[in-house]
Design an enzyme around this catalytic site. Sequence first.
Site, PDB file in Angstrom:
ATOM      1  CB  THR A 145      17.395 -15.878 -68.601  1.00 45.47           C
ATOM      2  OG1 THR A 145      18.430 -14.968 -68.977  1.00 45.47           O
ATOM      3  CG2 THR A 145      16.145 -15.568 -69.409  1.00 45.47           C
ATOM      4  N   GLY A 146      19.049 -15.262 -65.643  1.00 46.05           N
ATOM      5  CA  GLY A 146      20.226 -15.646 -64.850  1.00 46.05           C
ATOM      6  C   GLY A 146      19.808 -16.532 -63.683  1.00 46.05           C
ATOM      7  CD  GLN A 165      21.364 -12.969 -56.989  1.00 48.43           C
ATOM      8  OE1 GLN A 165      21.535 -11.967 -57.679  1.00 48.43           O
ATOM      9  NE2 GLN A 165      21.342 -12.907 -55.689  1.00 48.43           N
ATOM     10  CG  HIS A 200      27.876  -3.197 -45.890  1.00 46.65           C
ATOM     11  ND1 HIS A 200      26.914  -3.050 -44.932  1.00 46.65           N
ATOM     12  CD2 HIS A 200      27.467  -4.202 -46.690  1.00 46.65           C
ATOM     13  CE1 HIS A 200      25.964  -3.935 -45.147  1.00 46.65           C
ATOM     14  NE2 HIS A 200      26.269  -4.637 -46.193  1.00 46.65           N
ATOM     15  CD  GLU A 218      27.005  -8.955 -53.100  1.00 48.81           C
ATOM     16  OE1 GLU A 218      26.654 -10.074 -53.506  1.00 48.81           O
ATOM     17  OE2 GLU A 218      27.899  -8.764 -52.260  1.00 48.81           O
ATOM     18  CD  GLU A 254      26.513  -1.553 -42.005  1.00 51.74           C
ATOM     19  OE1 GLU A 254      25.803  -2.536 -42.187  1.00 51.74           O
ATOM     20  OE2 GLU A 254      27.207  -1.010 -42.883  1.00 51.74           O
ATOM     21  CE1 TYR A 264      18.437 -12.180 -45.684  1.00 59.23           C
ATOM     22  CE2 TYR A 264      17.114 -10.192 -45.709  1.00 59.23           C
ATOM     23  CZ  TYR A 264      17.908 -11.123 -46.372  1.00 59.23           C
ATOM     24  OH  TYR A 264      18.166 -10.987 -47.713  1.00 59.23           O
ATOM     25  CB  ILE A 289      19.617  -7.548 -56.434  1.00 55.87           C
ATOM     26  CG1 ILE A 289      18.096  -7.528 -56.389  1.00 55.87           C
ATOM     27  CG2 ILE A 289      20.194  -8.605 -55.515  1.00 55.87           C
ATOM     28  CD1 ILE A 289      17.507  -7.246 -55.018  1.00 55.87           C
TER      29      ILE A 289
END
Lengths: 293, 351
Positions: free
Chosen positions: A17-18, A20, A249, A99, A210, A160, A97
Amino acid sequence: MAILAHSETKLLVQGITGRQGAFHTRIMLEYGTRIVAGVTPNRSGQKVEGVPVYNSVREARGNHEFEASIAFVPSQTALQAALEAIQSGTIRLLVMISELVPIQEALIIRDLGKKNNVTLIGPNTPGIISPGKTKIGIMPSYIFKPGDVGIVSRSGTLMYEIASTLSSNGIGQSTCVGVGGDRIVGTKMLDIFKKFEGDPETGAIVLIGEIGGSMEEEIASHIQSNGLTKPVFAYIAGRTAPPEKRMGHAGAIVSAGRGNYESKAKALTVSGVKIAETPSQIVSLIKKNLSLK
Amino acid sequence: MPRGILCGDIERAVEAADNIGYPVFLKAQVPVKERLRLGGILAADNRDDVSKQAARLLGTRIANQECNRVLVEEKMDIHRELFLAFTYDLFQQKAVFMLSTTGGAGVEARAGEVSTFEVALKPEKDPEILGLSDSGQLSRAQISEENFLEITKKAGRIFTEFHAELVEINPLALTTAWRPVAIDVRVSVDDDALFSKPELREEVKKILLEDRLKQLVRKQNFVELDGEIGVIGNGAGLVLATMDLVRYFGERPANFLDLGGGADAKSVREALEMLVSLEGLRCIVINVLGGITRCDEIALGLVESMRRLKLPNLYVRLVGTNEKEAQRILNENGVPFFTDMETLVKAAVSG
């Protein structure tokens, strides 16, 4: 069958329901992902895009079958949400998801996941997409096209970028997985790499690495012990970054001379992986190395 | 721990030393590594010494950190020094406990003498050091197992309760009376935990400098470097790749700046405000690639900032919702718009 998830995988959305959670639930449903239920404490009985909401994973489990979950919860409650999913006993794949999950909690979640046979992707990841089949994540769908290149990446938007370049050059993707950009990740690049090796739908593998840590070196080691079974291409970001400075990161930090670009590039090159100097060079490397592309 | 009194001025330092008894150490209270080597720890045998040493430390800078307080501490008769630490090994992806029975300054350089044990972390439980009792380390250290386990338990608790990335006791000294004394303790708290755990933030606020805390709680990531080409992007990997491209085309990035997810006009404005403070900035590259990012909003944010701030040339690439509208806005304002990352950086470098 795509790695990790396929078109029939039934998905639970934690934090549905948030802002995002609700937004991406709609997008995933439009993509064809089989979302069967959602969880937000104290919101049982509501519906989001037609998906029923429950107070807890246990309550949702009492009414639906699902084997995967995606968690859109703030870092403050990430540990609780993950524990709930892992302790459910039926969730085999958890995509986080969130962070900014504290390193201690990421490690606890990872270890508990391992112990209970739950594959954890993330945290701090855009998720998983098998173009044309299913999307358990937040990546922009239009960028990805079905094909046979498997991508495993530490960075979301860089994934992406490279997928976009591949797609516009007629090179599609089998599955794309973001392992996450944090220091402790639920599933390492090597684990995904091995799945791609065993996936009949993946003909070539692209690594988007990375600076920091040693995940790329681990893959190199694995290839050296087991041989190169499919063509592998890599782009490693952060060549320009100075040591000891955390650049975004949490995972991208060169510390005490280890985890630097040179170490990764050398290890991968020695094992037969072709390294691109710029993101778009991946395309020319693939075209040059594969007769049919 | 040795008896110690925090002092903010010379008078109080002398008072404290008299109280504790000589000889004493004066330790500059600055969050800096290798204080001893940098002259941040001085010994004093009498009152005059204390005045002299306190004057040498207070109000000066050590490794660019201002020293406003000193800890006046009893100087112990050390028989032997150990080193121990709880931290995360990012290469092994594990929590670890490190121990050296020959501790003290410079232990990092003598890595061969450090034993490492895996640490098991469980929710709401004390961390468990695996394999320590079987290793024979404790008898070698000549410290009673009981004392040692008590110390590691306390350090382990700090490690978990404070979400520390590092808890280090170096040296853990054994006095001539075989008493274990923690001479120096260093704790480094996980920034992500400071952001995610309000109760932790409250605790740390009592000790840490306010403005450093404010910096951490902001989501944007900004690192200053020494080149001439400013870089802004969304997502750390993409920003790093953009910086790498700047180098590839022969120039150097001036900074790293990640807008993070959900970039909008406000985040772009704030980013440009940070960049504008950099000296020698020739131009700024903005590389945003997103699905839900509203490009027209970002373009508006850029154009607004151009009016309010004195900005160098901007080179922009925006991919996402409403890109065509964004392109129109930027064209109208004479800002070059690109759709491809490499063309973008090449143009910025040669512009």
